[in-house]
Each structure stands twice: as C-alpha cells, then as structure tokens.
Scaffold this motif. Sequence first.
Motif, short mmCIF file in Angstrom:
data_model
loop_
_atom_site.label_atom_id
_atom_site.label_comp_id
_atom_site.label_asym_id
_atom_site.label_seq_id
_atom_site.Cartn_x
_atom_site.Cartn_y
_atom_site.Cartn_z
N ALA A 40 38.83 46.08 34.74
CA ALA A 40 38.75 44.37 34.74
C ALA A 40 39.87 43.93 33.79
O ALA A 40 39.98 44.44 32.64
CB ALA A 40 37.49 44.10 34.50
N ILE A 41 40.32 42.59 34.11
CA ILE A 41 41.11 41.80 33.05
C ILE A 41 40.43 40.75 32.90
O ILE A 41 40.05 39.99 33.78
CB ILE A 41 42.51 41.91 34.12
CG1 ILE A 41 43.07 43.22 34.53
CG2 ILE A 41 43.67 40.83 33.10
CD1 ILE A 41 43.75 43.95 33.30
N ILE A 47 37.83 39.64 35.85
CA ILE A 47 38.05 39.58 37.11
C ILE A 47 38.51 41.35 37.48
O ILE A 47 39.46 41.74 36.61
CB ILE A 47 39.08 38.66 37.68
CG1 ILE A 47 39.26 38.63 39.40
CG2 ILE A 47 40.38 38.77 36.99
CD1 ILE A 47 39.93 37.58 39.82
N LYS A 48 37.98 41.67 38.56
CA LYS A 48 38.59 43.03 38.83
C LYS A 48 39.93 42.75 39.86
O LYS A 48 39.81 42.29 40.84
CB LYS A 48 37.62 43.80 39.78
CG LYS A 48 36.44 44.05 39.07
CD LYS A 48 35.14 45.07 40.05
CE LYS A 48 34.15 45.55 39.21
NZ LYS A 48 33.31 46.32 40.02
N PRO A 49 40.93 43.55 39.18
CA PRO A 49 42.43 43.50 39.79
C PRO A 49 42.44 43.73 40.98
O PRO A 49 43.09 43.13 41.95
CB PRO A 49 43.24 43.77 38.84
CG PRO A 49 42.52 44.84 38.14
CD PRO A 49 41.12 44.19 37.88
N ALA A 50 41.67 44.82 41.31
CA ALA A 50 41.83 45.56 42.71
C ALA A 50 41.11 44.64 43.77
O ALA A 50 41.57 44.69 45.00
CB ALA A 50 41.13 47.06 42.78
N LEU A 81 33.58 38.91 37.62
CA LEU A 81 32.48 39.24 37.06
C LEU A 81 31.90 38.17 36.01
O LEU A 81 30.68 38.13 35.74
CB LEU A 81 32.66 40.47 36.10
CG LEU A 81 33.46 41.77 36.84
CD1 LEU A 81 33.77 42.88 35.95
CD2 LEU A 81 32.51 42.17 37.91
N LEU A 82 32.67 37.23 35.58
CA LEU A 82 32.38 36.25 34.75
C LEU A 82 33.32 35.27 34.62
O LEU A 82 34.61 35.38 34.52
CB LEU A 82 32.00 36.90 33.27
CG LEU A 82 31.42 35.95 32.20
CD1 LEU A 82 30.57 36.50 31.28
CD2 LEU A 82 32.96 35.75 31.27
N ALA A 114 45.42 38.62 37.16
CA ALA A 114 44.83 40.10 36.81
C ALA A 114 45.61 41.40 37.35
O ALA A 114 45.63 42.32 36.81
CB ALA A 114 43.19 39.88 37.29
N GLU A 115 45.98 40.95 38.66
CA GLU A 115 46.51 41.93 39.44
C GLU A 115 47.90 42.36 38.92
O GLU A 115 48.46 43.33 38.72
CB GLU A 115 46.82 41.56 40.69
CG GLU A 115 47.45 42.46 41.86
CD GLU A 115 47.41 41.76 43.12
OE1 GLU A 115 46.79 42.38 44.18
OE2 GLU A 115 47.95 40.73 43.49
#
Length: 412
Positions: free
Chosen positions: A16-17, A32-35, A40-41, A400-401
Amino acid sequence: MTQQKLQSKDSVNTDAILVINCGSSSIKFCLIKPATGETLLSGLAECLLSPEAKITIKRDGEKQSYKLPDAFDHQTALSVLVEQLQQLNLVKDISAIGHRVVHGGEHYSQPTLITTEVEQSISQLAKLAPLHNPAHLIGIKACQEAFENLPQVAVFDTAFHQSIPEKAYIYGLPYSLYKDHAIRRYGFHGTSHYFVAKQAAKQLKKPLAQCNLISAHLGNGCSVTVIKNGESVDTSMGMTPGEGVMMGTRCGDIDAGIIFHLVDNLGYSIADVNKLLNKESGLLGVSGLSNDCRTLENAMLEDNHVQATLALTVFCYRIAKSIASYSASLTQLDGLIFTGGIGENSSWIRAEIVKQLGLLNFSLDEEKNQATRFGASGNIATKSSRACLVIATNEEWVIAEQSAQLLTNLAK
C-alpha cells in the motif's frame, strides 16, 4: 498528542502507498493498494492553521472526524493520521508516501524519489506555481518527520505533458523568455488525463500506444488534452492553470489587453487583477451566483435564472470549441473522454457540449447519458457516433501505482 513514527521495511514492499495531496491549509490523503486500486482509508485535514482545524478519516464507508489539538498545522494533522493508522493496524502495509506535486517544469517527466536536490527543484519551480509548490513542500517536510524511514516519491501533474512538441508549448513571445525564464506551456491535470486515457484504451480494446483521444477533465478546474498514440501532444492549460477553457472561478483565455485596461483605466492593482481572474471569474463571475455547476443547473432549469443560463452556455461553448480545435493535432480520432466532477456527473453539460460537435461525428444516446453518473463509466454515444466515454478519474491510484513501480525499479 505524541507524534508517532513508522518503522523502516526490511525489504521492498508495495502492499500500500499513502498518497498525500497537500495544500496551503489542507491535506487530502488516501491509503491505496497500487496493484488493484483498492482504497483502504482516505480523508481530509482541513482549515489547518486555524482553531477550526479538523481531520476526517473514511474507512469501510464510515467517516470519523477529529478536531486537531493546538498548533493546528500540517504536522499535527499527520500525527493524528499516523495514530489512526496504527490503531487500525495499517502501518505495516505502508511502503512509501506518494506526493502529488503540481509543477515539475521541464525537469521531471517521471515519478521521482524525493531527495534534498529534488526538494530544491520543487522550491525553485514555485515561481511557476506559487499557490501549489510551496504547499507541497510543507507536506513533504511534514511527512519526512512523521514517516522518517519511508521513501517519499513525487508524482508531477505536468509530467504527462512533457511529450508535447515545441510547436504546441512555445508562446508567441520573444524566444529568450522561454530560454532564460522557462515561460512556456506546461499543462496540468496530467495524472488524470493519463489515467482516463489508459481506461479508455481498455474500453476501446486497443493498446494505449495506438489510441487517439481528446480528454476533457471538467471540475472547478478544467482542461482539455489531445492524446496521440497514447501521448499528450497539446493541452489547454498553459504556464499556469489559468489558461484555457472557462472554469469554476477562473476566466480561462482572455484578451491580454483587458488586464492593461483594468489597471490603466479602471484602477485595478495587479493583485486585484490576479484575484479577479483566478477567484472571481468563470462560472461564478458570469452567473453572479455560484461556481458550483449543480447550483447553476438547478437555477437554470428550475428558476430560469438568466445569468446562470448564460454562464453554463458560455462554459459549454468554450469547451466544445477547444475540443474541436484539437482536430488539428490528429489525423484520426478514436473518441472523446469526459472526466472530473462535472464531466462524470453532469449529463446536461455533456449533452450541451456534444451537440456542438456534430462535425466531428459525435452524438449521444440520451438514455445512456442520463444513466451514466455518480462514478459510473461507459460509452454514452449512439451507434453511429465516435466513442464518447465517461470515465471516473482516479489520480490517487496513478500516484500509488507509479510510486510502487519506481520503488520496484530502484530495488532491482
């Protein structure tokens, strides 16, 4: 409240970033999960540097607000955020902090690991973005203090537009102003235009590198970008976000002579003109009512408000004219994209713009247009029309990605 600091990772982890978008009195954030793009928040710290300062955190559809303790500054807000992340057991998942930075000038066309030298460059570029870059530096320094062992990555709004050719970014001014003072078109909203172009390629079932698109990011700030073979080749915003189409409170393109007239004949100071063009013009200025498109649509449709009608009519015409002008940059066109708060949600604005683009073979399916709102995406064109895509933007996911990809590449 005691400041909490995150521990370093033993290996590269891109689970997560934490994405930070720092303004002069606010911090928008998103874990956020880049994948996958899963959030998440998320939340907002607002009214910073004032006793009304508060932070709102959203998770699993629920919001909680916290009044900030004394100091009311960016560091205080981040301390509260860190504490909440720890209580929610999310700290272990964070691999880096990704920062949105508005202006990267000609220096940066890719996400960049933040070093002392990069900070100095962002500071020097503040002359091109005086309202944005200094605020981003505040956020960067605050995050370095709160997350001292995590890498910090800058993702620049201008980066996607670094592919624009010289013929599109040079102004009709003495060339020395470009060479000596970097006065040129830079463009903004690049992260958004890049994201929706990628999504459009998926919908069109073509590689992005083979896609030719016109992207209209319409919100309180608006810009139109032409994308040729997957790359930005022209865009409506210029050296600053004030150029281009009419916006919420910005006038967009005007005769430069108006500025001299205001100063020489109407008694305006330069500060007055700056405020007028950026904060008192656009939809707000023409309507005399609001910069909010929803308010103006309601006033027009329910109350037959003459100036609200005029403001929206001018707004749509300027955007349609900008879109049509970009046909000069292309030899073929796959489709038009609407994104941003207005572009994603106002079926009336989309219809008003597209009905002026019949020469480019665009027409809307009324039922699809009305149904595609509030985060929905899809092709709202008729079967005989070129594609007209509504795509919800997600700049945080791009940040994030790209941050995660940079870390992965640096670890190789």
